[in-house]
Design a protein around this motif. Sequence first.
Motif, PDB file in Angstrom:
ATOM      1  N   ASP A   1      26.091  65.621 -11.651  1.00 52.57           N
ATOM      2  CA  ASP A   1      27.230  65.945 -10.791  1.00 52.57           C
ATOM      3  C   ASP A   1      26.962  67.154  -9.899  1.00 52.57           C
ATOM      4  O   ASP A   1      27.645  67.350  -8.894  1.00 52.57           O
ATOM      5  CB  ASP A   1      28.472  66.238 -11.637  1.00 52.57           C
ATOM      6  CG  ASP A   1      29.023  65.005 -12.323  1.00 52.57           C
ATOM      7  OD1 ASP A   1      29.017  63.935 -11.685  1.00 52.57           O
ATOM      8  OD2 ASP A   1      29.438  65.112 -13.493  1.00 52.57           O
ATOM      9  N   PHE A   2      25.973  67.968 -10.262  1.00 52.52           N
ATOM     10  CA  PHE A   2      25.772  69.247  -9.588  1.00 52.52           C
ATOM     11  C   PHE A   2      24.604  69.160  -8.619  1.00 52.52           C
ATOM     12  O   PHE A   2      23.555  68.607  -8.941  1.00 52.52           O
ATOM     13  CB  PHE A   2      25.532  70.354 -10.621  1.00 52.52           C
ATOM     14  CG  PHE A   2      26.735  70.624 -11.476  1.00 52.52           C
ATOM     15  CD1 PHE A   2      27.649  71.589 -11.113  1.00 52.52           C
ATOM     16  CD2 PHE A   2      26.961  69.887 -12.637  1.00 52.52           C
ATOM     17  CE1 PHE A   2      28.772  71.819 -11.885  1.00 52.52           C
ATOM     18  CE2 PHE A   2      28.076  70.116 -13.417  1.00 52.52           C
ATOM     19  CZ  PHE A   2      28.993  71.082 -13.039  1.00 52.52           C
ATOM     20  N   TYR A   3      24.797  69.726  -7.428  1.00 53.58           N
ATOM     21  CA  TYR A   3      23.777  69.629  -6.383  1.00 53.58           C
ATOM     22  C   TYR A   3      23.446  70.978  -5.752  1.00 53.58           C
ATOM     23  O   TYR A   3      22.388  71.128  -5.141  1.00 53.58           O
ATOM     24  CB  TYR A   3      24.231  68.652  -5.292  1.00 53.58           C
ATOM     25  CG  TYR A   3      25.658  68.857  -4.856  1.00 53.58           C
ATOM     26  CD1 TYR A   3      25.999  69.811  -3.911  1.00 53.58           C
ATOM     27  CD2 TYR A   3      26.678  68.090  -5.414  1.00 53.58           C
ATOM     28  CE1 TYR A   3      27.314  69.993  -3.517  1.00 53.58           C
ATOM     29  CE2 TYR A   3      27.994  68.254  -5.038  1.00 53.58           C
ATOM     30  CZ  TYR A   3      28.308  69.213  -4.087  1.00 53.58           C
ATOM     31  OH  TYR A   3      29.612  69.398  -3.719  1.00 53.58           O
ATOM     32  N   GLY A   4      24.302  71.965  -5.882  1.00 53.12           N
ATOM     33  CA  GLY A   4      24.026  73.276  -5.297  1.00 53.12           C
ATOM     34  C   GLY A   4      23.198  74.141  -6.228  1.00 53.12           C
ATOM     35  O   GLY A   4      23.301  74.052  -7.454  1.00 53.12           O
ATOM     36  N   HIS A   5      22.355  74.983  -5.659  1.00 47.59           N
ATOM     37  CA  HIS A   5      21.506  75.908  -6.427  1.00 47.59           C
ATOM     38  C   HIS A   5      21.844  77.323  -5.983  1.00 47.59           C
ATOM     39  O   HIS A   5      21.592  77.706  -4.853  1.00 47.59           O
ATOM     40  CB  HIS A   5      20.030  75.594  -6.195  1.00 47.59           C
ATOM     41  CG  HIS A   5      19.088  76.274  -7.154  1.00 47.59           C
ATOM     42  ND1 HIS A   5      19.078  77.636  -7.352  1.00 47.59           N
ATOM     43  CD2 HIS A   5      18.124  75.771  -7.961  1.00 47.59           C
ATOM     44  CE1 HIS A   5      18.148  77.948  -8.240  1.00 47.59           C
ATOM     45  NE2 HIS A   5      17.558  76.825  -8.629  1.00 47.59           N
TER      46      HIS A   5
END
Length: 290
Positions: free
Chosen positions: A68-72
């Motif tokens: 679900d997570f794409y930002g770093h």
Amino acid sequence: MTALRTSGQANNPTPAAAGVLFTRTHDGLLVAKVRDNAFAMMPARNDRYYLASAWRLSRPMEEWSRSDFYGHGGELADEAAFRARVHENAEHQRQRAALGRRETRSGAHTPWGASQCATVYADGVISHSTAGHGGFHLDAGHNAKVHPALRARGGWYEEDCAWAAVAQALPELFTEYERRCADQTIRDWYPDAWEAIHGRPLLPGESHEKDRQAFERDHVSDWIVISAIRSDHHRGMTECVATLGGDRRAAEQRRYLVPSDEYHVGRFGFVINEARHRLYGGRSNFVGWR
């Protein structure tokens, strides 16, 4: 700011502060929610972690997953660091809401193309977004408040680095978090301007750009690696191509073999130690080299 909680208190959705929730997913990830923003303490290599982010996840927090997570958002040392970053974001969002910025459609022409939407920070201070880039435009009165070392003719400030000049000049229009980011941006990329504004020199480690300049001065006569590859012909070695001062346009290039467990690039490049690292002319893994 609410005191940080221990991991044992994160088994159920728990409000750690107004507008902040922490819990663990069914997969064991420590996650948090701040309004529409979702965060996860994501495992990385070597027992490290990084801050992962997403927006408007519709499922219950316990059902969130890694995919679900794409930002770093950068590295995290531990759980306390994760919780501190989440609280920082919550305070940033609270302050930003209090500033009363207005979103509006705009067809204005900008240096980056036609504006598709705009955020009005104040009359005469507008942030434009285009299809590919964006930045601020200041009217003449506000632009005059920007420090001369950072001031742009025409009042246009792109969003990657130059925006920091706007936050430095008009701090009342920005959150504490944004002001900290702006100060660090000016330190890193406009060190001469930062020193002129604050009246003191930046010390080693306080500015990326100033440290880079010092590195280049100190190693102008050294061979610095510009490309490297693990060698198939020499076990445990890394084959390196180096030039004087790391100049990628230099006509002369040399190859060296460096023990792979010793080859760590660092912030600005790997410096060849000619007393230790062997000049190499043998078979190569680089395309174009014999």
